[in-house]
Each structure stands twice: as structure tokens, then as C-alpha cells.
Write an enzyme that holds these catalytic residues in place. Sequence first.
Site, short mmCIF file in Angstrom:
data_model
loop_
_atom_site.label_atom_id
_atom_site.label_comp_id
_atom_site.label_asym_id
_atom_site.label_seq_id
_atom_site.Cartn_x
_atom_site.Cartn_y
_atom_site.Cartn_z
N ASN A 161 0.89 -1.16 0.00
CA ASN A 161 0.00 0.00 0.00
C ASN A 161 0.93 1.22 0.00
OD1 ASN A 161 -1.58 2.17 0.65
ND2 ASN A 161 -2.68 1.16 2.32
N ASN A 217 1.54 6.13 -10.43
CA ASN A 217 0.23 6.07 -11.09
C ASN A 217 -0.93 5.83 -10.12
OD1 ASN A 217 -1.75 5.24 -13.42
ND2 ASN A 217 -1.68 3.49 -12.04
N SER A 220 -4.18 15.03 -12.93
CA SER A 220 -5.51 14.87 -13.52
C SER A 220 -6.03 16.23 -13.97
CB SER A 220 -6.48 14.30 -12.48
OG SER A 220 -7.80 14.35 -12.98
N TYR A 250 -9.79 15.23 -4.14
CA TYR A 250 -9.07 14.75 -5.33
C TYR A 250 -8.36 15.91 -6.03
CZ TYR A 250 -8.39 12.00 -9.65
OH TYR A 250 -7.86 11.33 -10.75
N ALA A 251 -9.05 17.05 -6.17
CA ALA A 251 -8.44 18.21 -6.84
C ALA A 251 -7.22 18.70 -6.07
CB ALA A 251 -9.47 19.34 -6.98
N SER A 264 -5.31 16.92 -4.18
CA SER A 264 -4.21 15.95 -4.33
C SER A 264 -3.57 16.06 -5.71
CB SER A 264 -4.70 14.52 -4.08
OG SER A 264 -5.54 14.06 -5.13
N LYS A 265 -4.38 16.22 -6.74
CA LYS A 265 -3.84 16.22 -8.11
C LYS A 265 -3.18 17.55 -8.48
CE LYS A 265 -4.66 11.95 -9.13
NZ LYS A 265 -3.54 11.02 -9.38
N ILE A 277 -10.79 9.12 -18.97
CA ILE A 277 -10.21 7.91 -19.58
C ILE A 277 -11.05 6.70 -19.18
CG2 ILE A 277 -8.09 6.53 -19.81
CD1 ILE A 277 -7.66 9.51 -20.59
P1 NAP Z 1 -8.08 2.57 -11.39
O1 NAP Z 1 -8.69 1.86 -12.55
O2 NAP Z 1 -8.91 2.76 -10.17
O3 NAP Z 1 -6.71 1.84 -11.01
C1 NAP Z 1 -5.94 2.32 -9.95
C2 NAP Z 1 -5.09 1.19 -9.43
O4 NAP Z 1 -4.35 1.70 -8.31
C3 NAP Z 1 -5.93 0.03 -8.92
O5 NAP Z 1 -5.42 -1.18 -9.41
C4 NAP Z 1 -5.77 0.13 -7.40
O6 NAP Z 1 -5.72 -1.10 -6.73
C5 NAP Z 1 -4.40 0.76 -7.27
N1 NAP Z 1 -4.27 1.39 -5.96
C6 NAP Z 1 -5.18 2.17 -5.33
N2 NAP Z 1 -4.73 2.53 -4.13
C7 NAP Z 1 -3.49 1.99 -4.00
C8 NAP Z 1 -2.52 2.03 -2.97
N3 NAP Z 1 -2.74 2.68 -1.85
N4 NAP Z 1 -1.37 1.35 -3.16
C9 NAP Z 1 -1.14 0.66 -4.31
N5 NAP Z 1 -2.04 0.60 -5.31
C10 NAP Z 1 -3.20 1.25 -5.16
O7 NAP Z 1 -7.59 4.02 -11.82
P2 NAP Z 1 -7.13 4.60 -13.25
O8 NAP Z 1 -8.32 5.20 -13.89
O9 NAP Z 1 -6.33 3.60 -13.98
O10 NAP Z 1 -6.22 5.81 -12.75
C11 NAP Z 1 -4.80 5.73 -12.68
C12 NAP Z 1 -4.26 7.11 -12.31
O11 NAP Z 1 -4.67 8.07 -13.27
C13 NAP Z 1 -4.77 7.61 -10.96
O12 NAP Z 1 -3.75 8.34 -10.31
C14 NAP Z 1 -5.90 8.53 -11.35
O13 NAP Z 1 -6.15 9.50 -10.36
C15 NAP Z 1 -5.36 9.12 -12.63
N6 NAP Z 1 -6.40 9.64 -13.52
C16 NAP Z 1 -7.37 8.84 -14.03
C17 NAP Z 1 -8.34 9.39 -14.87
C18 NAP Z 1 -9.44 8.57 -15.50
O14 NAP Z 1 -10.32 9.15 -16.17
N7 NAP Z 1 -9.47 7.25 -15.36
C19 NAP Z 1 -8.32 10.75 -15.18
C20 NAP Z 1 -7.32 11.54 -14.63
C21 NAP Z 1 -6.37 10.97 -13.81
P3 NAP Z 1 -7.03 -1.81 -6.14
O15 NAP Z 1 -7.50 -2.64 -7.26
O16 NAP Z 1 -6.54 -2.61 -4.99
O17 NAP Z 1 -7.95 -0.71 -5.73
#
Ligand code: NAP
Length: 246
Positions: free
Chosen positions: A62, A89, A141, A154-155, A157-158, A187
Site C-alpha cells: 500500500n 500512477n 488529472s 481529489y483536486a 491531491s492532483k 479515460i
Molecule cells: P483505477 O482503474 O482505479 O486503477 C488504480 C489502481 O491503483 C488500482 O489497481 C488500485 O488497486 C491501485 N491502488 C489504489 N490505491 C493503492 C494504494 N494505496 N497502493 C497501491 N495501489 C493502489 O484508476 P485509473 O483510472 O487507472 O487511474 C490511474 C491514475 O490516473 C490515478 O492516479 C488517477 O487519479 C489518474 N487519472 C485517471 C483518470 C481517469 O479518467 N481514469 C483521469 C485523470 C487521472 P485496487 O485494485 O486494490 O484498488
Amino acid sequence: MKLDKKVALVTGSGRGIGKAIALMLAKEGADVVVNDMDSDSAAKTAEEILSIGRKSLVSVANIAVRAEVESMFDAIKEQFGRLDILVNNAGITRDSLLVKMTEGQWDEVLAVNLKGVFNCTQFAAKMMSEQNAGKIVNLSSASGQMVNIGQVNYAASKAGVIGVTKTLARELARFNINVNAVSPGFINTPMTEKVPDKVRDMIKSNIPLRRVGEAEDVAKAVRFLVTDDSDYITGQTIACNGGLYI
Ligand code: NAP
């Protein structure tokens, strides 16, 4: 193969954007440490990396917990003896209007999205500075730049990730370490799949390129920032959002 003999750590790479990044870096020749709290999905990503012909190591640390991050870096040192690329990520959302947001929702998001970046980057920077080389990419983000109601945690943090990126670009440049960010828009990933169709359509209608992004769109931007194609770029944030926020 632009990443031959390189070792990369991608946090949260069991699924979504992180998985796409891990696989793309492996296809460029990197061995990849797959970090995710979900051991099954992390193992699946690692299997795919092995089938590409690269080495992999799974860590279920974690990233918000310092001692777990320290153990992950001990394992990286033991198995690979080096780290060339860190992609911060892993990230979470716990959306709520301010008046209804619990202290737990605030703390959890800041702990993963910001302290997690601090934890991983501090250990990585120590290894990279000894090697006098390294590439760090942080996932910010569009929500940290154009902002949305209901995402104050979230805002914060990002937007914070962009501050971290700029500061560390200055601080680590003397060790030949580049620090940049990628800021995705909307995304298609498990994180966004719960968004109701109505809201998704509304967001899509505001994207000039007229489609939501795919995880691979983001991975391509990250790939650019971890190869020598971007050696003279540091402290920057590349928006990968189809024009949603310009
Ligand atoms: P996602 O599908 O929720 O995947 C995030 C992954 O991170 C999951 O596998 C999760 O594991 C893992 N995770 C969460 N907390 C963790 C921790 N404390 N330690 C280790 N792993 C952890 O998210 P995503 O959409 O791929 O997003 C990836 C990144 O891009 C994030 O930083 C997100 O904020 C950013 N982002 C995403 C979007 C979008 O539209 N999708 C837009 C802007 C920015 P679990 O399966 O155990 O939860």
C-alpha cells in the site's frame, strides 16, 4: 527497443492506466515491478509482462504506508539492484460535496494520491541519485486543473502532484533525474466505469477530439517521458485529455 536493460516501477499497475503503462514499457524492453494492493490483478499484469519476454516482480505494498513502501524498495534492490523509471500512477477518488465529506474521505485520498507519491519518490530518488540517472512520471488529472464540484480532496491531491513535480524537477536535476507529470482527462478505466451514461455523454460532448480517452493514450505520453526522447524535458505537465481542458 528504447528501454532495453531499464527497470521500471509502476504503482497501481494491476489494472487501468497503470496496467497499460506497465505493458507498454515492457514492450519497449523494460523489466517492470508491478505494484498493486490487489494481488490477483497484479499477478495477471506480471504474467503478461513475462509473456512479452521481460522480467517482473509483484509488490502488494500500500503506497500510503511507509513501511510497506520501504519493503517494496528492498525487494527491488534485491531482485534488480537498480531502478531507472518510477511511474507514480496509483490513485483513488472518494467524491463528495464539501459539506458531506468525512475526514476519512479527505485523509484517504491525500494519503494515497499525495503521500504515496512522496513515499515512493523518496526511496526511488535515493537509488536514482546513486546511479546519476532516472525518470519519474507522476499522474495528475484534469480534475486538478479545471476542477469539478464534489472533488475537493481529489483536486487538492492532483494539483498537489503538479507542485511536487515542479519542485522535484528542480531538486533532482543535479542527479540527472527528470521529473514530469501526465494529466489525463476522462479515460475509460475501472475508475470511471461507474460514471452514469448521461454524465459520460455530457463530458464527451465537451471533448474537442470527440471521444473519451483509452488507457493506452495515457501510456503513450508516459512512454515518451521515460525514454531518452524527452531527456531535455523536466518539470512539465503533459495534458492527455482530447482537448477537454486547454
Ligand atoms: P483505477 O482503474 O482505479 O486503477 C488504480 C489502481 O491503483 C488500482 O489497481 C488500485 O488497486 C491501485 N491502488 C489504489 N490505491 C493503492 C494504494 N494505496 N497502493 C497501491 N495501489 C493502489 O484508476 P485509473 O483510472 O487507472 O487511474 C490511474 C491514475 O490516473 C490515478 O492516479 C488517477 O487519479 C489518474 N487519472 C485517471 C483518470 C481517469 O479518467 N481514469 C483521469 C485523470 C487521472 P485496487 O485494485 O486494490 O484498488
